[in-house]
Design a protein around this motif. Structure first.
Motif, PDB file in Angstrom:
ATOM      1  N   THR A   7       0.847  -1.116  -0.048  1.00 58.12           N
ATOM      2  CA  THR A   7      -0.005  -0.092  -0.049  1.00 58.12           C
ATOM      3  C   THR A   7       1.048   1.262  -0.061  1.00 58.12           C
ATOM      4  OG1 THR A   7      -0.023   0.231   2.361  1.00 58.12           O
ATOM      5  CG2 THR A   7      -1.696  -1.238   1.518  1.00 58.12           C
ATOM      6  N   GLY A  34      -8.983  -3.910   0.096  1.00 55.00           N
ATOM      7  CA  GLY A  34      -8.352  -2.687   0.261  1.00 55.00           C
ATOM      8  C   GLY A  34      -7.958  -2.579  -1.152  1.00 55.00           C
ATOM      9  N   THR A  35      -6.990  -1.509  -1.162  1.00 58.83           N
ATOM     10  CA  THR A  35      -6.346  -0.812  -2.433  1.00 58.83           C
ATOM     11  C   THR A  35      -4.806  -1.136  -2.349  1.00 58.83           C
ATOM     12  OG1 THR A  35      -8.197   0.793  -2.412  1.00 58.83           O
ATOM     13  CG2 THR A  35      -6.101   1.026  -3.851  1.00 58.83           C
ATOM     14  N   TYR A  36      -4.502  -1.711  -3.238  1.00 62.81           N
ATOM     15  CA  TYR A  36      -3.087  -2.160  -3.215  1.00 62.81           C
ATOM     16  C   TYR A  36      -2.251  -1.760  -4.935  1.00 62.81           C
ATOM     17  CZ  TYR A  36      -4.555  -5.194   0.495  1.00 62.81           C
ATOM     18  OH  TYR A  36      -5.400  -5.698   1.579  1.00 62.81           O
ATOM     19  N   ASN A  67      -3.279   1.075  -9.285  1.00 67.42           N
ATOM     20  CA  ASN A  67      -4.038   0.654  -7.986  1.00 67.42           C
ATOM     21  C   ASN A  67      -5.209  -0.406  -8.542  1.00 67.42           C
ATOM     22  OD1 ASN A  67      -3.406   2.711  -6.492  1.00 67.42           O
ATOM     23  ND2 ASN A  67      -4.706   4.186  -7.291  1.00 67.42           N
ATOM     24  N   VAL A  69      -8.007  -2.550  -6.404  1.00 72.14           N
ATOM     25  CA  VAL A  69      -9.160  -2.359  -5.584  1.00 72.14           C
ATOM     26  C   VAL A  69      -9.802  -3.835  -5.388  1.00 72.14           C
ATOM     27  CG1 VAL A  69     -11.194  -1.249  -4.669  1.00 72.14           C
ATOM     28  CG2 VAL A  69      -9.527   0.049  -6.097  1.00 72.14           C
ATOM     29  N   ALA A  71     -12.459  -5.953  -3.039  1.00 66.60           N
ATOM     30  CA  ALA A  71     -13.584  -5.831  -1.969  1.00 66.60           C
ATOM     31  C   ALA A  71     -13.675  -7.277  -1.309  1.00 66.60           C
ATOM     32  CB  ALA A  71     -14.941  -5.920  -2.718  1.00 66.60           C
ATOM     33  N   LYS A  76     -10.079 -10.752  -7.754  1.00 64.45           N
ATOM     34  CA  LYS A  76      -9.612  -9.818  -8.780  1.00 64.45           C
ATOM     35  C   LYS A  76      -8.714 -10.253  -9.547  1.00 64.45           C
ATOM     36  CE  LYS A  76     -10.527  -5.837  -8.578  1.00 64.45           C
ATOM     37  NZ  LYS A  76     -11.457  -4.751  -9.317  1.00 64.45           N
TER      38      LYS A  76
END
Length: 271
Positions: A7, A34-36, A67, A69, A71, A76
């Motif tokens: 992050t 999160g966002t990675y 980025n 994202v 959930a 993803k």
């Protein structure tokens, strides 16, 4: 190829590999929501270079990385990661007095407390280093020694302010670094247990700005930190939420301004 999910307020590679590609090139990483950003690090001896995964190719800057994202409960799939051929950076590291330093590390990553970590190389007794695993992009490099404050290329106190070092595939770039001595920081957490790391974290991005092992209970920690930045202080190694100056975690801890010259003394009760 090892992949790491990071992050923007945390980027520290540890000894192990978070997830490694198989013979089919597939990699699966388990993460919380999160966002990675994704960092790809090749094996030793690979023809390819490390990269932050961008939208259309690699980059040497986490700020320019894609980025991702995720959930809770979501799988993803990101696009294919295209690896570029590696280049080399070499140079000599000198101290504030102009003499070559005789040990330490140079890296494309932040320091890891109490762990050698990955993504770094040694500085030899002549002050020379060679990094041969970077992709052909512009990189911030970090310099860590026992005699000077931890700092980035160009004697910067954080990655985002570093002088970027260009890397060209199949070629060698020379980058010499003269280190700034840094400001002496003296921290005492009264009542702290023995065997703790005293750590300063940069307030803007959470990167480690300096640390030292404190053997004695309630002992004073003395280490160097680059001046001109704000940090948060912790005697790390206890229960979660313990050891922070003025708070119970990074977000709630007090900020401390490090002067460009002189020294900074902080005394606070350990809790």
């Amino acid at each position: 190829m090892c992949l790491f999910t990071e992050t923007r307020i945390k980027f520290r590679l540890f000894e192990g590999c978070a997830a490694e590609s198989g013979t089919d090139g597939e990699v699966v990483l388990g993460v919380e929501a999160g966002t990675y950003q994704v960092f790809a690090l090749p094996d030793h001896g690979s023809a390819y270079g490390a990269q932050w995964v961008g939208l259309t190719g690699g980059t040497g800057s986490q700020d320019l990385a894609r980025n991702v994202v995720v959930a809770a409960g979501e799988q993803k799939d990101i696009h294919k990661i295209f690896m570029d051929r590696k280049g080399t950076v070499t140079g000599v590291v000198t101290g504030a007095d102009g003499a070559p330093v005789t040990g330490g590390t140079v890296a494309a990553v932040t320091p890891v407390i109490g762990d050698a970590g990955r993504g770094r190389v040694a500085i030899d007794t002549q002050g020379r280093y060679t990094i041969d695993f970077l992709g052909p992009y512009a990189w911030p490099l970090s310099f860590q020694t026992s005699t000077h404050a931890f700092q980035w290329s160009g004697a910067a106190h954080r990655r985002q302010s570093a002088t970027l070092v260009p890397v060209t595939a199949g070629q060698t770039t020379t980058f010499d670094q003269q280190l700034a001595l840094g400001t002496l920081v003296k921290v005492t957490a009264t009542g702290s247990p023995s065997g703790r790391y005293a750590v300063a974290y940069n307030n803007s991005n959470g990167d480690v700005a300096g640390f030292i092992w404190v053997q004695q209970a309630g002992g004073q920690a003395i280490f160097r930190v680059m001046g001109g930045q704000q940090v948060k202080l912790q005697f790390a190694g206890g229960e979660p939420g313990q050891g922070w100056y003025g708070g119970t975690d990074f977000d709630s801890a007090k900020t401390v301004s490090i002067p460009a010259t002189g020294e900074k003394v902080v005394v606070y009760p350990y809790s």
